[in-house]
Design an enzyme around this catalytic site. Structure first.
Site, PDB file in Angstrom:
ATOM      1  N   CYS A 204       0.776  -1.311   0.074  1.00  0.00           N
ATOM      2  CA  CYS A 204       0.161  -0.022   0.055  1.00  0.00           C
ATOM      3  C   CYS A 204       1.059   1.316  -0.004  1.00  0.00           C
ATOM      4  CB  CYS A 204      -1.007  -0.011   1.239  1.00  0.00           C
ATOM      5  SG  CYS A 204      -0.330  -0.555   2.596  1.00  0.00           S
TER       6      CYS A 204
ATOM      7  N   LYS B 159      -3.436  -6.531  16.009  1.00  0.00           N
ATOM      8  CA  LYS B 159      -3.484  -5.067  15.499  1.00  0.00           C
ATOM      9  C   LYS B 159      -4.796  -4.948  15.400  1.00  0.00           C
ATOM     10  CE  LYS B 159      -1.598  -2.384  12.051  1.00  0.00           C
ATOM     11  NZ  LYS B 159      -0.925  -2.327  10.503  1.00  0.00           N
TER      12      LYS B 159
ATOM     13  N   LYS C 232      -5.138  -8.841  11.978  1.00  0.00           N
ATOM     14  CA  LYS C 232      -5.230  -7.442  11.611  1.00  0.00           C
ATOM     15  C   LYS C 232      -6.712  -6.823  11.015  1.00  0.00           C
ATOM     16  CE  LYS C 232      -3.102  -4.014   8.415  1.00  0.00           C
ATOM     17  NZ  LYS C 232      -2.086  -3.677   7.561  1.00  0.00           N
TER      18      LYS C 232
HETATM   19  C1  PBG Z   1       0.159  -1.400   5.883  1.00  0.00           C
HETATM   20  C2  PBG Z   1       0.062  -1.181   7.567  1.00  0.00           C
HETATM   21  C3  PBG Z   1      -0.855  -0.191   8.220  1.00  0.00           C
HETATM   22  C4  PBG Z   1      -0.401  -0.159   9.260  1.00  0.00           C
HETATM   23  C5  PBG Z   1       0.884  -0.901   9.342  1.00  0.00           C
HETATM   24  N1  PBG Z   1       1.009  -1.623   8.127  1.00  0.00           N
HETATM   25  C6  PBG Z   1      -2.088   0.566   7.722  1.00  0.00           C
HETATM   26  C7  PBG Z   1      -3.207  -0.086   6.792  1.00  0.00           C
HETATM   27  O1  PBG Z   1      -3.315  -1.257   6.924  1.00  0.00           O
HETATM   28  O2  PBG Z   1      -3.744   0.835   6.408  1.00  0.00           O
HETATM   29  C8  PBG Z   1      -0.931   0.768  10.388  1.00  0.00           C
HETATM   30  C9  PBG Z   1      -0.131   0.991  11.592  1.00  0.00           C
HETATM   31  C10 PBG Z   1      -0.764   2.130  12.319  1.00  0.00           C
HETATM   32  O3  PBG Z   1      -1.796   2.769  12.105  1.00  0.00           O
HETATM   33  O4  PBG Z   1       0.165   2.827  13.448  1.00  0.00           O
HETATM   34  N2  PBG Z   1      -0.935  -2.540   5.416  1.00  0.00           N
HETATM   35 ZN    ZN Z   2      -1.083  -2.400   3.248  1.00  0.00          ZN
END
Ligand code: PBG
Ligand code: ZN
Length: 325
Positions: free
Chosen positions: A123, A249, A196
């Protein structure tokens, strides 16, 4: 005359020394992992507005900052890259001289003892901000996994210590394990972002990583917040695929899930105290509405109590100072 109560739990709370002696959980320096944003922009030290105290750092700045991290006694960092150019396939994600490989090399030169974890996802590298390749508005799974393997290999070749896939594509842990082994990286561990959730708490991170999706959201791959059994299923798949560590997470809204995983798995567990959780604490503290140190240490203690081994947190630098006091 006092009552003849047999049980007086306050007996063990009266004396601060005794309180220390019977404390059940401790946040240690060794538990902390500091997340950092590396940008291709040379010399950059750009403050991130929604994450006070955090910066996008140029590749040339990152090693310097890592020295401070190491001097505070923090054992590890996790790196997120902001590349020079984004395209539909996130091709910068697996370039040999991409922003993350260059950062890893710089850090390893300056701080060889620091554990460097790299986030593996697309991303930050795609022009559309999605975590994978697109067919129209649909994220392609298996084609994306192939690229994630290449990205992991680029990080491993640069010398990272642990790769951490955060993409939530099906099968990626097995594929990355296979790819690493085939290239001789049998001893590079995988920290799987296993559980996640599709969370509103990632907002500030997407400003920091410049990775907000151009349309839609991440609900087709990240988990639905109300689900609990699915978290165990997802973690089991990653364990079977060879993950070395599992992650939950976000953190605070999912302490129940962390506890569930602790009871069902014996792999080390990490928790990500994400950007939105950090931003809320910082915003309230800036207004004098909460005592920042107390709240941060209370939150970190909650992660330990719930069963976390490692805590990824933007509070790591402050927490390290407070732990040492
Ligand atoms: C990328 C990723 C994200 C986070 C960690 N790796 C963002 C998302 O999924 O949009 C979020 C970490 C944070 O909010 O501190 N995939
Ligand atoms: Zn991502």
């Amino acid at each position: 005359m006092p009552y003849p109560f047999l049980h007086r739990p306050r007996r063990l709370r009266m004396n601060p020394r005794i309180r220390d002696m019977v404390r059940e959980n401790h946040v240690r320096l060794d538990d902390l992992v500091y997340p950092m944003f590396v940008t291709h922009r040379a010399g950059a030290r750009n403050p991130i507005e929604s994450m006070p105290g955090c910066f996008q750092l140029g590749v040339d700045q990152i090693a310097e900052e890592c020295r401070r991290v190491q001097d505070l006694g923090i054992p590890a960092v996790i790196l997120f890259g902001i590349p020079e150019a984004k395209d539909a396939t996130g091709s910068q994600a697996w370039q040999e001289h991409g922003v993350i490989p260059r950062a890893v090399e710089a850090i390893k030169k300056t701080c060889p003892g620091l554990v460097v974890i790299t986030d593996v996802c697309l991303c930050e590298y795609t022009s559309h901000g999605h975590c994978g390749l697109l067919d129209g508005e649909r994220i392609l799974n298996d084609e994306t996994v192939e690229i994630l393997v290449k990205e992991s290999l680029a990080h491993a070749r640069a010398g990272c210590d642990i790769v951490a896939p955060s993409d939530m594509m099906d099968g990626r842990v097995a594929a990355i394990r296979q790819g690493l082994d085939a290239a001789g990286f049998h001893y590079t561990p995988i920290l799987a972002y296993s559980v996640k959730y599709a969370s509103g708490y990632y907002g500030p991170f997407r400003d920091a990583a410049e990775s907000t999706p151009a349309f839609g959201d991440r609900r087709s791959h990240q988990m639905d917040p109300p689900n609990r059994r699915e978290a165990l299923r997802q973690a089991r798949l990653d364990q079977e695929a060879g993950a070395d560590l599992l992650m939950v997470k976000p953190g605070l809204p999912y302490l129940d899930i962390l506890r569930d995983l602790r009871e069902c798995f014996d792999l080390p567990l990490a928790v990500y105290n994400v950007s939105g959780e950090y931003a809320m604490v910082k915003a309230a503290a800036a207004r004098g509405w909460i005592d920042e140190k107390r709240v941060v240490m209370e939150n970190l203690a909650a992660f330990k109590r719930a069963g976390a081994d490692l805590i990824l947190t933007y509070h790591a630098l402050d927490a390290a100072r407070w732990i040492q006091e």
